[in-house]
Design a protein around this motif. Sequence first.
Motif, PDB file in Angstrom:
ATOM      1  N   GLY A 140     -76.248  12.333  11.071  1.00 33.22           N
ATOM      2  CA  GLY A 140     -76.716  13.448  10.252  1.00 33.22           C
ATOM      3  C   GLY A 140     -78.007  14.088  10.707  1.00 33.22           C
ATOM      4  O   GLY A 140     -78.551  14.933   9.995  1.00 33.22           O
ATOM      5  N   THR A 141     -78.516  13.707  11.885  1.00 32.90           N
ATOM      6  CA  THR A 141     -79.754  14.303  12.390  1.00 32.90           C
ATOM      7  C   THR A 141     -79.439  15.269  13.524  1.00 32.90           C
ATOM      8  O   THR A 141     -78.383  15.181  14.161  1.00 32.90           O
ATOM      9  N   ALA A 142     -80.374  16.188  13.778  1.00 33.92           N
ATOM     10  CA  ALA A 142     -80.204  17.124  14.890  1.00 33.92           C
ATOM     11  C   ALA A 142     -80.143  16.365  16.217  1.00 33.92           C
ATOM     12  O   ALA A 142     -79.375  16.715  17.114  1.00 33.92           O
ATOM     13  N   ARG A 143     -80.941  15.329  16.323  1.00 33.02           N
ATOM     14  CA  ARG A 143     -80.931  14.515  17.546  1.00 33.02           C
ATOM     15  C   ARG A 143     -79.563  13.868  17.759  1.00 33.02           C
ATOM     16  O   ARG A 143     -79.077  13.774  18.876  1.00 33.02           O
ATOM     17  N   ARG A 144     -78.932  13.443  16.672  1.00 34.97           N
ATOM     18  CA  ARG A 144     -77.605  12.827  16.768  1.00 34.97           C
ATOM     19  C   ARG A 144     -76.582  13.846  17.253  1.00 34.97           C
ATOM     20  O   ARG A 144     -75.695  13.529  18.040  1.00 34.97           O
ATOM     21  N   ALA A 145     -76.689  15.082  16.786  1.00 38.65           N
ATOM     22  CA  ALA A 145     -75.762  16.125  17.235  1.00 38.65           C
ATOM     23  C   ALA A 145     -75.892  16.325  18.743  1.00 38.65           C
ATOM     24  O   ALA A 145     -74.885  16.430  19.457  1.00 38.65           O
ATOM     25  N   LYS A 146     -77.112  16.338  19.242  1.00 36.96           N
ATOM     26  CA  LYS A 146     -77.349  16.482  20.677  1.00 36.96           C
ATOM     27  C   LYS A 146     -76.786  15.287  21.436  1.00 36.96           C
ATOM     28  O   LYS A 146     -76.148  15.429  22.485  1.00 36.96           O
ATOM     29  N   TYR A 147     -76.996  14.100  20.900  1.00 42.47           N
ATOM     30  CA  TYR A 147     -76.473  12.873  21.498  1.00 42.47           C
ATOM     31  C   TYR A 147     -74.945  12.918  21.555  1.00 42.47           C
ATOM     32  O   TYR A 147     -74.343  12.638  22.586  1.00 42.47           O
ATOM     33  N   ASP A 148     -74.315  13.297  20.443  1.00 41.38           N
ATOM     34  CA  ASP A 148     -72.850  13.353  20.398  1.00 41.38           C
ATOM     35  C   ASP A 148     -72.304  14.356  21.413  1.00 41.38           C
ATOM     36  O   ASP A 148     -71.276  14.108  22.040  1.00 41.38           O
ATOM     37  N   LEU A 149     -72.970  15.486  21.582  1.00 41.06           N
ATOM     38  CA  LEU A 149     -72.517  16.469  22.569  1.00 41.06           C
ATOM     39  C   LEU A 149     -72.625  15.914  23.990  1.00 41.06           C
ATOM     40  O   LEU A 149     -71.752  16.176  24.830  1.00 41.06           O
ATOM     41  N   CYS A 150     -73.661  15.142  24.259  1.00 43.37           N
ATOM     42  CA  CYS A 150     -73.775  14.499  25.575  1.00 43.37           C
ATOM     43  C   CYS A 150     -72.654  13.484  25.771  1.00 43.37           C
ATOM     44  O   CYS A 150     -72.042  13.426  26.843  1.00 43.37           O
ATOM     45  N   ILE A 151     -72.376  12.697  24.752  1.00 39.51           N
ATOM     46  CA  ILE A 151     -71.271  11.728  24.830  1.00 39.51           C
ATOM     47  C   ILE A 151     -69.961  12.462  25.088  1.00 39.51           C
ATOM     48  O   ILE A 151     -69.179  12.078  25.964  1.00 39.51           O
ATOM     49  N   ASN A 152     -69.718  13.534  24.334  1.00 36.77           N
ATOM     50  CA  ASN A 152     -68.492  14.310  24.514  1.00 36.77           C
ATOM     51  C   ASN A 152     -68.365  14.818  25.945  1.00 36.77           C
ATOM     52  O   ASN A 152     -67.286  14.735  26.541  1.00 36.77           O
ATOM     53  N   ALA A 153     -69.452  15.355  26.496  1.00 32.57           N
ATOM     54  CA  ALA A 153     -69.413  15.895  27.863  1.00 32.57           C
ATOM     55  C   ALA A 153     -69.117  14.796  28.878  1.00 32.57           C
ATOM     56  O   ALA A 153     -68.349  15.007  29.818  1.00 32.57           O
ATOM     57  N   LEU A 154     -69.718  13.632  28.700  1.00 30.42           N
ATOM     58  CA  LEU A 154     -69.453  12.518  29.610  1.00 30.42           C
ATOM     59  C   LEU A 154     -68.005  12.055  29.520  1.00 30.42           C
ATOM     60  O   LEU A 154     -67.371  11.763  30.536  1.00 30.42           O
ATOM     61  N   VAL A 155     -67.472  11.982  28.302  1.00 34.48           N
ATOM     62  CA  VAL A 155     -66.077  11.566  28.121  1.00 34.48           C
ATOM     63  C   VAL A 155     -65.139  12.579  28.769  1.00 34.48           C
ATOM     64  O   VAL A 155     -64.220  12.202  29.502  1.00 34.48           O
ATOM     65  N   LEU A 156     -65.372  13.864  28.531  1.00 34.73           N
ATOM     66  CA  LEU A 156     -64.517  14.892  29.116  1.00 34.73           C
ATOM     67  C   LEU A 156     -64.553  14.837  30.635  1.00 34.73           C
ATOM     68  O   LEU A 156     -63.516  14.900  31.297  1.00 34.73           O
ATOM     69  N   ASP A 157     -65.750  14.682  31.196  1.00 32.31           N
ATOM     70  CA  ASP A 157     -65.880  14.618  32.650  1.00 32.31           C
ATOM     71  C   ASP A 157     -65.094  13.435  33.209  1.00 32.31           C
ATOM     72  O   ASP A 157     -64.356  13.567  34.180  1.00 32.31           O
ATOM     73  N   GLU A 158     -65.241  12.288  32.581  1.00 35.54           N
ATOM     74  CA  GLU A 158     -64.535  11.099  33.057  1.00 35.54           C
ATOM     75  C   GLU A 158     -63.026  11.226  32.860  1.00 35.54           C
ATOM     76  O   GLU A 158     -62.237  10.815  33.710  1.00 35.54           O
ATOM     77  N   TYR A 159     -62.612  11.816  31.750  1.00 36.59           N
ATOM     78  CA  TYR A 159     -61.184  11.983  31.467  1.00 36.59           C
ATOM     79  C   TYR A 159     -60.549  12.962  32.458  1.00 36.59           C
ATOM     80  O   TYR A 159     -59.453  12.725  32.956  1.00 36.59           O
ATOM     81  N   ASP A 160     -61.253  14.053  32.746  1.00 37.36           N
ATOM     82  CA  ASP A 160     -60.722  15.074  33.665  1.00 37.36           C
ATOM     83  C   ASP A 160     -60.733  14.641  35.122  1.00 37.36           C
ATOM     84  O   ASP A 160     -59.912  15.083  35.908  1.00 37.36           O
ATOM     85  N   ARG A 161     -61.673  13.801  35.492  1.00 39.36           N
ATOM     86  CA  ARG A 161     -61.838  13.434  36.900  1.00 39.36           C
ATOM     87  C   ARG A 161     -61.467  11.980  37.143  1.00 39.36           C
ATOM     88  O   ARG A 161     -62.208  11.221  37.753  1.00 39.36           O
ATOM     89  N   ARG A 162     -60.290  11.600  36.692  1.00 37.91           N
ATOM     90  CA  ARG A 162     -59.904  10.195  36.835  1.00 37.91           C
ATOM     91  C   ARG A 162     -59.236   9.885  38.156  1.00 37.91           C
ATOM     92  O   ARG A 162     -58.997   8.736  38.469  1.00 37.91           O
ATOM     93  N   ASP A 163     -58.934  10.904  38.942  1.00 37.01           N
ATOM     94  CA  ASP A 163     -58.380  10.650  40.273  1.00 37.01           C
ATOM     95  C   ASP A 163     -59.483  10.127  41.194  1.00 37.01           C
ATOM     96  O   ASP A 163     -60.669  10.401  40.989  1.00 37.01           O
ATOM     97  N   VAL A 164     -59.088   9.404  42.209  1.00 43.14           N
ATOM     98  CA  VAL A 164     -60.054   8.837  43.145  1.00 43.14           C
ATOM     99  C   VAL A 164     -60.764   9.942  43.931  1.00 43.14           C
ATOM    100  O   VAL A 164     -61.950   9.859  44.210  1.00 43.14           O
ATOM    101  N   THR A 165     -60.038  10.986  44.268  1.00 47.63           N
ATOM    102  CA  THR A 165     -60.631  12.113  44.982  1.00 47.63           C
ATOM    103  C   THR A 165     -60.376  13.402  44.205  1.00 47.63           C
ATOM    104  O   THR A 165     -59.389  13.525  43.480  1.00 47.63           O
ATOM    105  N   ILE A 166     -61.271  14.340  44.372  1.00 47.19           N
ATOM    106  CA  ILE A 166     -61.140  15.638  43.725  1.00 47.19           C
ATOM    107  C   ILE A 166     -61.030  16.675  44.836  1.00 47.19           C
ATOM    108  O   ILE A 166     -61.910  16.791  45.687  1.00 47.19           O
ATOM    109  N   THR A 167     -59.930  17.423  44.830  1.00 45.90           N
ATOM    110  CA  THR A 167     -59.722  18.447  45.848  1.00 45.90           C
ATOM    111  C   THR A 167     -59.407  19.777  45.182  1.00 45.90           C
ATOM    112  O   THR A 167     -58.890  19.825  44.066  1.00 45.90           O
ATOM    113  N   GLY A 168     -59.750  20.840  45.894  1.00 43.78           N
ATOM    114  CA  GLY A 168     -59.389  22.166  45.427  1.00 43.78           C
ATOM    115  C   GLY A 168     -60.134  22.639  44.209  1.00 43.78           C
ATOM    116  O   GLY A 168     -59.627  23.453  43.450  1.00 43.78           O
TER     117      GLY A 168
END
Length: 107
Positions: free
Chosen positions: A51-79
């Motif tokens: 419920g704090t502004a800091r928590r909202a910022k933290y959650d957005l960072c967590i979301n970005a890290l999860v999305l990055d890891e979910y999208d880039r799960r291949d061993v190599t990234i091409t193209g």
Amino acid sequence: MTEWNDELKARLMTYCRIDVLEDRDEALLKDSYYSAVSYMEEAGIREPPAGTARRAKYDLCINALVLDEYDRRDVTITGTIVADNPSFRRKFNQLKHTSFRVSESDT
């Protein structure tokens, strides 16, 4: 740390634009979440109170890290162009640089 639950799963699915999780994808999403939390903790950033502004910022960072890891799960990234996310970096840096000051006021 917020434990894995249906509300958290739904929030991450929305952020990652996942309509339906296929077989074993929930485990991957869950592992990506715990990996992101671990990354933040090892950087010296503790989970702020809900419920704090800091928590909202933290959650957005967590979301970005999860999305990055979910999208880039291949061993190599091409193209694709791989670049840092400046919005994530600003939030992360601010949380990191202010974590000592905030943790002192928590005690």
